[in-house]
Design a protein around this motif. Sequence first.
Motif, short mmCIF file in Angstrom:
data_model
loop_
_atom_site.label_atom_id
_atom_site.label_comp_id
_atom_site.label_asym_id
_atom_site.label_seq_id
_atom_site.Cartn_x
_atom_site.Cartn_y
_atom_site.Cartn_z
N LEU A 66 0.82 -1.21 0.00
CA LEU A 66 0.00 0.00 0.00
C LEU A 66 0.85 1.26 0.00
O LEU A 66 1.98 1.27 0.51
CB LEU A 66 -0.91 0.01 1.24
N ASN A 67 0.29 2.32 -0.53
CA ASN A 67 0.94 3.62 -0.44
C ASN A 67 0.88 4.10 1.00
O ASN A 67 -0.02 3.71 1.75
CB ASN A 67 0.23 4.63 -1.34
N PRO A 68 1.82 4.94 1.43
CA PRO A 68 1.77 5.46 2.78
C PRO A 68 0.41 6.09 3.06
O PRO A 68 -0.21 6.70 2.19
CB PRO A 68 2.88 6.51 2.80
N GLY A 69 -0.08 5.90 4.29
CA GLY A 69 -1.37 6.47 4.67
C GLY A 69 -2.02 5.64 5.76
O GLY A 69 -1.41 4.75 6.34
N LYS A 70 -3.29 5.96 6.03
CA LYS A 70 -4.05 5.25 7.06
C LYS A 70 -5.16 4.44 6.40
O LYS A 70 -5.85 4.94 5.51
CB LYS A 70 -4.64 6.25 8.06
N TYR A 71 -5.31 3.21 6.87
CA TYR A 71 -6.28 2.27 6.30
C TYR A 71 -6.99 1.53 7.43
O TYR A 71 -6.55 1.55 8.57
CB TYR A 71 -5.57 1.25 5.40
N GLU A 72 -8.08 0.84 7.07
CA GLU A 72 -8.81 -0.01 8.01
C GLU A 72 -8.89 -1.41 7.44
O GLU A 72 -8.84 -1.60 6.22
CB GLU A 72 -10.26 0.46 8.19
N ILE A 73 -9.06 -2.39 8.33
CA ILE A 73 -9.46 -3.73 7.91
C ILE A 73 -10.86 -3.94 8.47
O ILE A 73 -11.05 -3.96 9.69
CB ILE A 73 -8.50 -4.82 8.41
N ARG A 74 -11.82 -3.99 7.58
CA ARG A 74 -13.22 -4.23 7.94
C ARG A 74 -13.74 -5.38 7.11
O ARG A 74 -13.55 -5.42 5.90
CB ARG A 74 -14.09 -3.00 7.63
N SER A 75 -14.44 -6.28 7.75
CA SER A 75 -15.08 -7.36 7.01
C SER A 75 -16.50 -6.96 6.64
O SER A 75 -16.94 -5.84 6.96
CB SER A 75 -15.12 -8.63 7.87
N GLU A 76 -17.21 -7.85 6.01
CA GLU A 76 -18.62 -7.60 5.71
C GLU A 76 -19.52 -7.97 6.88
O GLU A 76 -20.73 -7.82 6.80
CB GLU A 76 -19.02 -8.39 4.46
N ILE A 77 -18.93 -8.43 7.97
CA ILE A 77 -19.71 -8.85 9.14
C ILE A 77 -19.95 -7.65 10.05
O ILE A 77 -19.13 -7.30 10.88
CB ILE A 77 -19.02 -9.99 9.92
N GLU A 78 -21.07 -6.99 9.84
CA GLU A 78 -21.53 -5.90 10.70
C GLU A 78 -22.75 -6.47 11.42
O GLU A 78 -23.80 -6.65 10.80
CB GLU A 78 -21.92 -4.67 9.88
N ILE A 79 -22.62 -6.77 12.71
CA ILE A 79 -23.67 -7.50 13.41
C ILE A 79 -23.90 -6.88 14.80
O ILE A 79 -22.94 -6.51 15.47
CB ILE A 79 -23.30 -9.00 13.49
#
Length: 141
Positions: A66-79
């Motif tokens: 990835l390019n420098p920066g801020k990211y998240e890891i989110r799945s499709e599981i929103e429960i």
Amino acid sequence: KKRKDQLVVVYIYDTFGINDKRKKLLSIWIKQLLKNDPVTIFSNKTILNLSSNKFVSKLLSKSIRLNPGKYEIRSEIEISLLDLYEFLKKITGSKSDVIIKNKKPIIIHKKYENISDIFKIRYTMNDFEKDILELVNKEFW
């Protein structure tokens, strides 16, 4: 040595998996459900984003590109906590009751680009169900 503005920062939400000994909510609830003990939910409006440690590991290994920066890891599981309880109760075949405390819900806002979207790697409810069944079968029997 990288400068501060060249860092890749990754925010990760709630994870679980086999051999995870951190006494996470998911593990505690599964144990309670298997014993048919009551489960306490502090808010039926709190929404969790759950990911298996396998899914997170796969995305973290790709984050090197990835390019420098801020990211998240989110799945499709929103429960919601209540839906998670119902799901786990069904999976475990428990006769457990739920106690809802109705305290103020926890809200986690989506702030950064999701690595899952960038690399098109999904973690769906089907994946979640398989991982929960594996967790129940390997960790709790």
